[in-house]
Design a protein around this motif. Structure first.
Motif, PDB file in Angstrom:
ATOM      1  N   ALA A 173      -1.398  -7.642  -5.263  1.00 17.50           N
ATOM      2  CA  ALA A 173      -2.284  -6.595  -4.737  1.00 17.50           C
ATOM      3  C   ALA A 173      -1.641  -5.265  -4.070  1.00 17.50           C
ATOM      4  N   GLY A 226      -5.817   0.442  -6.660  1.00 16.93           N
ATOM      5  CA  GLY A 226      -4.702  -0.285  -6.822  1.00 16.93           C
ATOM      6  C   GLY A 226      -4.833  -1.630  -7.343  1.00 16.93           C
ATOM      7  N   GLY A 227      -3.823  -2.416  -7.586  1.00 18.51           N
ATOM      8  CA  GLY A 227      -4.059  -3.558  -8.181  1.00 18.51           C
ATOM      9  C   GLY A 227      -2.791  -3.455  -9.307  1.00 18.51           C
ATOM     10  N   GLU A 257      -9.931  -3.379  -5.451  1.00 21.47           N
ATOM     11  CA  GLU A 257      -8.650  -3.805  -4.056  1.00 21.47           C
ATOM     12  C   GLU A 257      -9.179  -5.194  -3.465  1.00 21.47           C
ATOM     13  N   THR A 264      -9.560  -1.591 -12.253  1.00 20.21           N
ATOM     14  CA  THR A 264      -9.366  -0.777 -11.044  1.00 20.21           C
ATOM     15  C   THR A 264      -8.902   0.714 -11.539  1.00 20.21           C
ATOM     16  N   HIS A 277      -3.017  -1.218  -2.953  1.00 19.16           N
ATOM     17  CA  HIS A 277      -3.882  -0.218  -2.408  1.00 19.16           C
ATOM     18  C   HIS A 277      -3.488   1.178  -2.487  1.00 19.16           C
ATOM     19  N   LEU A 318     -10.219   0.295   1.537  1.00 19.59           N
ATOM     20  CA  LEU A 318     -10.036  -0.559   0.413  1.00 19.59           C
ATOM     21  C   LEU A 318     -11.076  -0.455  -0.479  1.00 19.59           C
ATOM     22  N   SER A 333       0.840  -1.289   0.241  1.00 21.90           N
ATOM     23  CA  SER A 333      -0.038   0.061   0.026  1.00 21.90           C
ATOM     24  C   SER A 333       1.060   1.373  -0.030  1.00 21.90           C
TER      25      SER A 333
END
Length: 184
Positions: A149, A143-144, A165, A140, A151, A161, A101
């Motif tokens: 993964a 994030g991603g 996400e 998306t 965020h 989230l 993240s």
């Protein structure tokens, strides 16, 4: 045969912890055991990772916030103590994935995911990404990535989230569990 996946994370403001919980929930929905572990206990429910957790798991999901495109120092300090596991090859062929993240869209998430991958690759683990059959990866706006993964928490680290996400985190947990089972 039961499957145990360690979900190892460090979280400064709660975003990476929220991702870890989504991944763990997805693992448990697959009928496997998810062991949530941290590097530093910040809350009474936190459990500190041990090397035995890694030795005995069937797979690993590993995440930290981005720190200038790198993993959090708490994680780096832990991985620097795992030479004994490396010398004995105790993590070879275990599947693993990474998650991260950042506060902004271009805050270093992809670089951090690559940085998180390095100790796993050195240990001989099999790194899993997010395949493009996960529709949220193409949709998306937050994030991603194919690397793992991610965020985008916002400048105040308060953004929850997104639905995409969450779906990407869940797909990561599901895929990791499925691959771990195939390898058992």
């Amino acid at each position: 045969m039961s499957t145990t996946i360690v979900v190892l994370y460090h979280s400064s403001h709660g975003s990476v912890e929220a991702m870890a919980h989504e991944i763990a929930e997805s693992i448990e929905q697959q009928g496997a055991s998810a062991l949530l572990r941290t590097f530093v206990a910040k809350n009474p429910h936190d459990i500190i990772i041990t090397k035995d957790d890694l030795i005995n798991c069937d797979g690993l999901a590993f995440g930290t916030p981005t720190r200038f495109g790198m993993m959090a120092s708490q994680a780096k300090m832990f991985w620097e103590t795992t030479s004994e596991l490396w010398l004995k090859g105790q993590l070879i062929d275990k599947p693993a994935c990474v998650f991260s993240s950042s506060s902004s869209m271009h805050g270093g998430n992809e670089a951090t995911l690559l940085n998180l991958s390095l100790p796993l690759l050195h240990h001989g683990m099999m790194l899993l990404g997010v395949p493009y059959d996960v529709p949220e990866l193409l949709a998306t706006q937050t994030g991603g990535t194919p690397y793992g993964a991610t965020h985008v928490a916002g400048s105040s680290n308060s953004t929850e989230l997104s639905k995409d996400e969450i779906k990407i985190c869940q797909s990561v947990g599901k895929r990791l569990t499925q691959i771990a089972r195939k390898l058992q």
